[in-house]
Write a protein that holds these residues in place. Structure first.
Motif, PDB file in Angstrom:
ATOM      1  N   PRO A   1       0.870  -1.233  -0.041  1.00 34.03           N
ATOM      2  CA  PRO A   1      -0.076  -0.012  -0.205  1.00 34.03           C
ATOM      3  C   PRO A   1       0.841   1.294  -0.049  1.00 34.03           C
ATOM      4  N   VAL A   2       0.411   2.243  -0.798  1.00 31.79           N
ATOM      5  CA  VAL A   2       1.135   3.635  -0.825  1.00 31.79           C
ATOM      6  C   VAL A   2       0.436   4.473   0.071  1.00 31.79           C
ATOM      7  N   GLU A   3       1.195   5.289   1.094  1.00 41.36           N
ATOM      8  CA  GLU A   3       0.693   6.305   1.870  1.00 41.36           C
ATOM      9  C   GLU A   3       1.144   7.606   1.271  1.00 41.36           C
ATOM     10  N   ILE A   4       0.035   8.636   1.251  1.00 38.49           N
ATOM     11  CA  ILE A   4       0.391  10.002   0.823  1.00 38.49           C
ATOM     12  C   ILE A   4       0.754  10.826   1.880  1.00 38.49           C
ATOM     13  N   THR A   5       1.964  11.365   1.866  1.00 39.65           N
ATOM     14  CA  THR A   5       2.569  12.167   2.873  1.00 39.65           C
ATOM     15  C   THR A   5       2.395  13.672   2.714  1.00 39.65           C
ATOM     16  N   LEU A   6       2.256  14.305   3.756  1.00 36.97           N
ATOM     17  CA  LEU A   6       2.411  15.691   3.422  1.00 36.97           C
ATOM     18  C   LEU A   6       3.098  16.325   4.706  1.00 36.97           C
ATOM     19  N   GLU A   7       4.063  17.214   4.375  1.00 36.21           N
ATOM     20  CA  GLU A   7       5.007  17.940   5.585  1.00 36.21           C
ATOM     21  C   GLU A   7       4.193  18.567   6.641  1.00 36.21           C
ATOM     22  N   ASP A   8       2.978  19.180   6.494  1.00 37.76           N
ATOM     23  CA  ASP A   8       2.481  19.591   7.444  1.00 37.76           C
ATOM     24  C   ASP A   8       0.847  19.375   7.145  1.00 37.76           C
ATOM     25  N   VAL A   9      -0.056  19.279   7.991  1.00 40.29           N
ATOM     26  CA  VAL A   9      -1.415  19.216   7.824  1.00 40.29           C
ATOM     27  C   VAL A   9      -2.124  20.172   8.743  1.00 40.29           C
ATOM     28  N   LYS A  10      -1.623  20.931   9.277  1.00 40.84           N
ATOM     29  CA  LYS A  10      -2.348  22.049   9.985  1.00 40.84           C
ATOM     30  C   LYS A  10      -2.697  23.066   9.198  1.00 40.84           C
ATOM     31  N   LEU A  11      -4.092  23.575   9.114  1.00 41.67           N
ATOM     32  CA  LEU A  11      -4.524  24.610   8.436  1.00 41.67           C
ATOM     33  C   LEU A  11      -4.761  25.842   9.529  1.00 41.67           C
TER      34      LEU A  11
ATOM     35  N   PRO B   1      -6.140  18.820  11.527  1.00 39.39           N
ATOM     36  CA  PRO B   1      -7.435  18.278  11.038  1.00 39.39           C
ATOM     37  C   PRO B   1      -8.259  17.506  11.853  1.00 39.39           C
ATOM     38  N   PHE B   2      -9.584  17.628  11.851  1.00 37.65           N
ATOM     39  CA  PHE B   2     -10.492  16.603  12.761  1.00 37.65           C
ATOM     40  C   PHE B   2     -10.767  15.307  12.185  1.00 37.65           C
TER      41      PHE B   2
ATOM     42  N   LEU C   1      -8.615  15.161   4.311  1.00 45.29           N
ATOM     43  CA  LEU C   1      -8.310  15.756   5.382  1.00 45.29           C
ATOM     44  C   LEU C   1      -9.476  17.067   5.350  1.00 45.29           C
ATOM     45  N   ALA C   2     -10.140  16.988   6.724  1.00 49.36           N
ATOM     46  CA  ALA C   2     -11.335  18.148   6.909  1.00 49.36           C
ATOM     47  C   ALA C   2     -10.768  18.688   8.316  1.00 49.36           C
ATOM     48  N   TRP C   3     -10.896  20.003   8.186  1.00 47.25           N
ATOM     49  CA  TRP C   3     -10.743  20.983   9.428  1.00 47.25           C
ATOM     50  C   TRP C   3     -11.938  21.920   9.590  1.00 47.25           C
ATOM     51  N   ALA C   4     -12.187  22.255  10.705  1.00 52.04           N
ATOM     52  CA  ALA C   4     -13.488  23.059  11.324  1.00 52.04           C
ATOM     53  C   ALA C   4     -13.415  24.456  10.639  1.00 52.04           C
ATOM     54  N   ALA C   5     -14.440  24.881  10.124  1.00 50.54           N
ATOM     55  CA  ALA C   5     -14.557  26.065   9.697  1.00 50.54           C
ATOM     56  C   ALA C   5     -14.882  27.107  10.643  1.00 50.54           C
TER      57      ALA C   5
ATOM     58  N   ARG D   1     -20.580  24.389   6.033  1.00 52.39           N
ATOM     59  CA  ARG D   1     -19.864  23.123   6.080  1.00 52.39           C
ATOM     60  C   ARG D   1     -18.362  23.347   6.373  1.00 52.39           C
ATOM     61  N   ASP D   2     -17.544  22.520   6.866  1.00 48.99           N
ATOM     62  CA  ASP D   2     -16.302  22.716   7.112  1.00 48.99           C
ATOM     63  C   ASP D   2     -15.320  22.441   5.886  1.00 48.99           C
TER      64      ASP D   2
END
Length: 194
Positions: A57-67, A72-73, A109-113, A119-120
């Motif tokens: 399996p391949v994972e998608i990596t991101l340096e930072d996921v904080k918006l 993200p929740f 990824l989903a973050w609170a609006a 919607r978020d």
């Protein structure tokens, strides 16, 4: 859409079990308990599961996921089945199938609006085995967005109090869908998902 998701283990799971049984009777079927499928693609296409050389399996990596400094929740994968089901909502079966062919990985990824938003914020990164597969997904997703938001089919627009972008990335093998409650959030997501 929700019905399809809820019934997946029963409908597709039953088909998967039948294919394993056909390939090696109950011995093959029982062996699946010690080596279960790693994703929905293997359930949809049992020949991929049965291949002794199946890719990891391949994972998608991101340096930072904080918006805006906020984590993200939701940080999850949707998988091939959800991707195909979502595309079939606004595309014919052939275009939806072509749009999911070659899917290697995805990450939602989903973050609170901000308060007051209906919607978020969300970003869905998909990764395909090649540019042609990513092109087919991009085309099908553009058609979905066009119908969902009643637009002309552009890749970046504002409609129904949403700020939406569909962009190519990861050497043209990736497609990222961003759906935000504000222009500021969409701009910040573009930096995160580049």
């Amino acid at each position: 859409f929700l019905r399809e998701l809820a019934l997946f283990p029963f409908s597709r799971g039953f088909d998967f079990a039948q294919t394993l049984h056909s390939a090696g009777n109950f011995l093959q079927l029982n062996a699946a308990y010690s080596r279960p499928p790693v994703n929905t693609a293997e359930v949809i296409e049992p020949e991929v599961y049965l291949d002794p050389e199946r890719p990891a399996p391949v994972e998608i990596t991101l340096e930072d996921v904080k918006l805006g400094g906020v984590a993200p929740f939701l940080d999850d994968r949707l998988g091939k089945f959800v991707c195909a089901t979502a595309l079939r909502t606004y595309n014919n079966d052939e275009d939806a199938g072509m749009g999911t062919r070659g899917l290697v990985a995805d990450r939602l990824l989903a973050w609170a609006a901000e308060s007051g938003a209906k919607r978020d914020h969300a970003a869905w990164q998909t990764l395909f085995m090649d540019k042609a597969s990513a092109d087919a997904f991009h085309k099908a997703m553009l058609n979905s967005l066009k119908q969902l938001y009643n637009t002309k089919g552009e890749a970046e627009f504002t409609a129904q109090d949403r700020f939406v972008s569909l962009m190519r990335n990861r050497g043209d093998a990736g497609v990222v869908l961003m759906d935000a409650a504000s222009e500021e959030a969409r701009t910040a997501m573009k930096l995160l998902m580049k």
